[in-house]
Scaffold this motif. Structure first.
Motif, mmCIF file in Angstrom:
data_model
loop_
_atom_site.group_PDB
_atom_site.id
_atom_site.type_symbol
_atom_site.label_atom_id
_atom_site.label_comp_id
_atom_site.label_asym_id
_atom_site.label_seq_id
_atom_site.Cartn_x
_atom_site.Cartn_y
_atom_site.Cartn_z
ATOM 1 N N TYR A 166 -5.153 -3.153 -4.841
ATOM 2 C CA TYR A 166 -3.805 -3.650 -5.072
ATOM 3 C C TYR A 166 -3.156 -3.130 -6.355
ATOM 4 C CZ TYR A 166 -5.005 -6.836 -1.295
ATOM 5 O OH TYR A 166 -5.376 -7.351 -0.085
ATOM 6 N N SER A 167 -3.811 -2.186 -7.043
ATOM 7 C CA SER A 167 -3.231 -1.625 -8.268
ATOM 8 C C SER A 167 -2.120 -0.639 -7.954
ATOM 9 C CB SER A 167 -4.305 -0.902 -9.091
ATOM 10 O OG SER A 167 -5.121 -1.811 -9.773
ATOM 11 N N HIS A 168 -1.142 -0.575 -8.850
ATOM 12 C CA HIS A 168 -0.142 0.481 -8.758
ATOM 13 C C HIS A 168 -0.808 1.830 -9.006
ATOM 14 C CE1 HIS A 168 3.323 -2.486 -9.891
ATOM 15 N NE2 HIS A 168 2.994 -2.551 -8.623
ATOM 16 N N ASN A 190 -5.456 -5.923 -13.548
ATOM 17 C CA ASN A 190 -4.933 -4.656 -13.040
ATOM 18 C C ASN A 190 -3.414 -4.731 -12.943
ATOM 19 O OD1 ASN A 190 -5.806 -6.412 -10.566
ATOM 20 N ND2 ASN A 190 -4.260 -5.016 -9.733
ATOM 21 N N THR A 191 -2.780 -3.568 -12.976
ATOM 22 C CA THR A 191 -1.322 -3.517 -12.898
ATOM 23 C C THR A 191 -0.890 -3.591 -11.437
ATOM 24 O OG1 THR A 191 -1.507 -1.098 -12.939
ATOM 25 C CG2 THR A 191 -0.981 -2.206 -15.011
ATOM 26 N N THR A 192 -0.010 -4.521 -11.155
ATOM 27 C CA THR A 192 0.491 -4.729 -9.800
ATOM 28 C C THR A 192 1.798 -5.500 -9.892
ATOM 29 O OG1 THR A 192 -0.092 -5.531 -7.572
ATOM 30 C CG2 THR A 192 -0.734 -6.912 -9.441
ATOM 31 N N ASP A 193 2.420 -5.783 -8.766
ATOM 32 C CA ASP A 193 3.649 -6.573 -8.795
ATOM 33 C C ASP A 193 3.344 -7.978 -9.300
ATOM 34 O OD1 ASP A 193 5.025 -4.447 -7.729
ATOM 35 O OD2 ASP A 193 4.793 -5.118 -5.656
ATOM 36 N N SER A 243 -0.823 -14.339 -13.948
ATOM 37 C CA SER A 243 0.014 -13.176 -13.714
ATOM 38 C C SER A 243 1.208 -13.177 -14.655
ATOM 39 C CB SER A 243 0.510 -13.157 -12.259
ATOM 40 O OG SER A 243 1.357 -12.057 -12.018
ATOM 41 N N GLU A 246 3.867 -7.038 -14.838
ATOM 42 C CA GLU A 246 3.235 -6.275 -13.762
ATOM 43 C C GLU A 246 1.713 -6.254 -13.936
ATOM 44 O OE1 GLU A 246 4.994 -2.424 -13.505
ATOM 45 O OE2 GLU A 246 6.738 -3.186 -12.419
ATOM 46 N N LYS A 247 1.139 -7.409 -14.140
ATOM 47 C CA LYS A 247 -0.312 -7.491 -14.318
ATOM 48 C C LYS A 247 -0.824 -8.807 -13.762
ATOM 49 C CE LYS A 247 -2.319 -5.978 -18.065
ATOM 50 N NZ LYS A 247 -2.822 -5.823 -19.452
#
Length: 270
Positions: A166-168, A190-193, A243, A246-247
């Motif tokens: 799910y990471s960018h 991790n970086t994600t929406d 969250s 973006e993390k």
């Protein structure tokens, strides 16, 4: 309910019993609702791959393919979907087994830092393939803790797998391990929406997946985090998610067992 005579005492007991019955009915209602949701989600998650398998096999059976290359493609696709179905059934079996009240736990003293280093090393090729950078901060000195190592590896394997999936693209994954007087805490981010706070509370529920994840090509049964939560609870620990921007960060807190007496009490409770 007034006074301190026998009637007021009786009224107090009746009110108490009424409240207990209300709580019991509410609990039973939630259990029934959860069971219905489980059946609905289970039907969906099993029916989807099974429908695809039947569809491709029907094409092969009726010889509805142009050439041997297309036939091979149908066979390979069916084979891949069959493995996804097998993995889903395995996770369902594992989740059911972990839910049993007499779950057998095999505790042993392990260096959690060493275990994490090994697991992260296995994921490095996958991270690099996605262009993900990895930052690891684990103490040089051993961090010994009593665990069912096979089950706890399942927890961290799930968290690392989710971080990769799910990471960018070209994002960053951070793995930290730190301790205090009572527990050892592992942090995987991790970086994600950004995930809304109301959704975070459902991440560890059975079959829960956000709409975007369910509609994407990212594979998943929706059981992984629920299994992880159950395993951590069997270790009398906690698991949660946070969250921001973006993390997303997953935390696993496991208690230290300082002496033999304390350890035996905890084993007995489990």
């Amino acid at each position: 309910m007034k006074g301190k005579n026998e009637l007021s005492f009786l009224a107090k007991n009746i009110n108490w019993m009424t409240e207990q019955m209300r709580k019991r009915f509410e609990k039973e209602r939630k259990v029934e609702q959860a069971k219905n949701e489980l059946i609905t989600n289970l039907s969906h998650d099993l029916r989807t791959p099974l429908t695809s398998i039947i569809g491709y096999l029907t094409l092969v059976k009726d010889k509805q393919y142009k050439n041997s290359e297309e036939l091979e493609k149908y066979i390979q696709t069916t084979y891949g979907i069959s493995f996804k179905l097998k993995n889903l059934l395995n996770e369902l079996f594992e989740h059911t087994k972990l839910s049993l009240p007499d779950m057998d736990m095999q505790f042993q003293e392990v260096d959690l830092g060493g275990v994490l280093y090994q697991l992260v090393g296995e994921y490095i090729p996958m991270f690099e393939n996605r262009g993900l950078s990895v930052k690891v901060e684990i103490p040089d000195e051993a961090v010994f803790i009593s665990l069912d190592i096979e089950k706890m590896i399942r927890v961290f394997d799930n968290l690392l797998s989710n971080a990769e999936k799910y990471s960018h693209e070209s994002g960053e994954i951070e793995i930290d391990l730190y301790t205090d007087d009572k527990q050892v805490i592992t942090r995987i981010s991790n970086t994600t929406d950004q995930i809304a706070s109301e959704e975070l509370s459902y991440l560890f529920d059975k079959f829960y997946r956000m709409d975007k994840a369910r509609s994407s090509e990212v594979a998943g049964s929706g059981l992984g985090l629920s299994i992880a939560k159950r395993i951590v609870e069997l270790h009398q620990g906690e698991i949660w998610a946070e969250s921001e921007k973006e993390k997303i960060t997953m935390y696993v807190a496991l208690p230290f067992l300082h002496d033999k007496e304390e350890k035996e009490v905890i084993y007995e409770d489990l």
